[in-house]
Write an enzyme that holds these catalytic residues in place. Structure first.
Site, PDB file in Angstrom:
ATOM      1  N   GLY A 155       4.600  -7.366   9.816  1.00  0.00           N
ATOM      2  CA  GLY A 155       4.402  -5.986  10.203  1.00  0.00           C
ATOM      3  C   GLY A 155       3.253  -5.371   9.426  1.00  0.00           C
ATOM      4  CB  CYS A 156       1.020  -2.520  10.195  1.00  0.00           C
ATOM      5  SG  CYS A 156       2.257  -1.392  10.892  1.00  0.00           S
ATOM      6  CE1 TYR A 157       3.241   2.689   7.091  1.00  0.00           C
ATOM      7  CE2 TYR A 157       4.868   2.277   8.805  1.00  0.00           C
ATOM      8  CZ  TYR A 157       3.955   3.119   8.202  1.00  0.00           C
ATOM      9  OH  TYR A 157       3.753   4.381   8.710  1.00  0.00           O
ATOM     10  CD  GLN A 320      -2.789  -3.322   6.692  1.00  0.00           C
ATOM     11  OE1 GLN A 320      -3.021  -4.438   6.290  1.00  0.00           O
ATOM     12  NE2 GLN A 320      -1.664  -3.032   7.321  1.00  0.00           N
TER      13      GLN A 320
END
Length: 354
Positions: A155-157, A320
């Site tokens: 996942g991004c987080y 990011q």
């Protein structure tokens, strides 16, 4: 497995109509070793990809197809840019045809099926495939990824939090209090996906800033599971995500209390040494303040390490692009490793300013 970096591979995408899908298309359309051969969508069957995404005119010349027409079995690798639950129902069939899988949803991120079922409200369809899958955070699992048949793209987080904390926890290090780490994270609206939802309407998200998922967020168990693997013991984490009024970008501020016996540690040097050979992780000079625009549309993640007033509080700043290193760029990075390509192939885009 492709033995030579000069070999080309056939790539398919399932569910390529969302933001991660168009990012995959953007990156793969410029990849030197990729032939895009199939992209699926039931609703847009027959529509040229460039009709939906005009930025790809002249770059992507295929049309959307239903999964039944797409001949995914003839691909070398298939990306799933789909809602949770889709990849796990198609994985076994593709694996039987020697197709490798990279899933950008959560189907292969959590090894504990009970935790998966609790957070995603569905039974896991292929626990045996899950058991052999690899968590696709390259900077932590490079060798396993290279040999994998199925990748659970992070996942991004979690990408920001795990890379922000890994140097402090690896190799049994006792540098910070692992019972109470705080991750205060913010994401642009594209992180919610390309769907109609009141909370992401322009008049709702613009000129606004809010926390969400405070009582519990799906990325929390993913982060916790991986932190425990890194540290070799459970890690206490407070994770609070926020929605900020921008399209793309992610910024995580991580707080960790330095243990008394680690007060003399040079944390700047520790981070620089850990990521010295990582092309897509940039540890900035001491005192730096990374910005989301410095990584926009690139696969780079930038980290700054701070120790305010020389005290015992460590503050790690991580920026990011949530759609690139936080999703599709990371997926391509995984693909490069799986097929023996240079890790940076198709990912050398410079960030967009302003």
């Amino acid at each position: 497995m492709t033995s030579a970096a000069a070999s080309r591979i056939k790539v398919g995408i399932v569910g390529g109509t969302g933001y991660t899908g168009v990012e995959l298309l953007r990156l793969l359309s410029q990849h030197p070793y990729v032939d895009l051969t199939a992209i699926t969508s039931r609703k847009e069957d027959g529509m040229p990809v460039s009709a939906m995404f005009p930025n790809l005119r002249g770059r992507v010349n295929i049309s959307f197809q239903t999964p039944e027409k797409a001949a995914l079995e003839q691909c070398d690798v298939v990306f799933f840019a789909t809602p949770h639950g889709v990849a796990m129902n198609q994985a076994q069939h593709l694996l039987e045809h020697k197709v490798r899988i990279i899933d950008l949803a959560a189907d292969f991120r959590l090894q504990d099926t009970q935790v998966f079922e609790r957070w995603y409200k569905m039974p896991h369809a292929c626990p045996s495939v899950l058991a052999d899958s690899v968590y696709g955070l390259v900077e932590l699992n490079r060798q396993k990824i290279a040999d994998a048949q199925v990748i659970g793209n992070p996942g991004c987080y979690p990408t920001t939090v795990l890379l922000g904390l890994a140097p402090l926890l690896e190799n049994g290090r006792k540098l910070v209090d692992t019972s109470n780490i705080i991750a205060d994270c913010k994401s642009g609206v594209s992180g919610a996906g390309r769907k109609a939802e009141v909370s992401t309407l322009f008049s709702e998200a613009s000129d606004n800033f809010k926390a969400y998922g405070v009582a519990g967020h799906r990325h929390h168990p993913e982060i916790s599971e991986q932190l425990q693997r890194i540290a070799g013991a459970p890690v206490g984490l407070v994770f609070v995500p926020h929605l900020v009024p921008m399209i793309r970008g992610m910024f995580s501020t991580i707080y960790a209390r330095i243990l008394p016996e680690a007060r003399d540690t040079d944390f700047q040097a520790l981070f620089e040494q850990r990521y010295a050979n990582e092309e897509f992780v940039d540890v900035m000079p001491a005192g730096s303040l990374p910005e989301t625009r410095s990584v926009r549309a690139s696969n780079h993640l930038r980290i700054a390490v701070h120790r305010p007033e020389g005290d015992d509080q460590l503050v790690i700043l991580v920026a990011q692009d949530n759609l690139v290193k936080g999703a599709s760029g990371q997926a391509v990075q995984n693909m490069n490793l799986m097929f023996g390509f240079p890790e940076s192939a198709g990912l050398t885009h410079v960030a967009v300013l302003p």
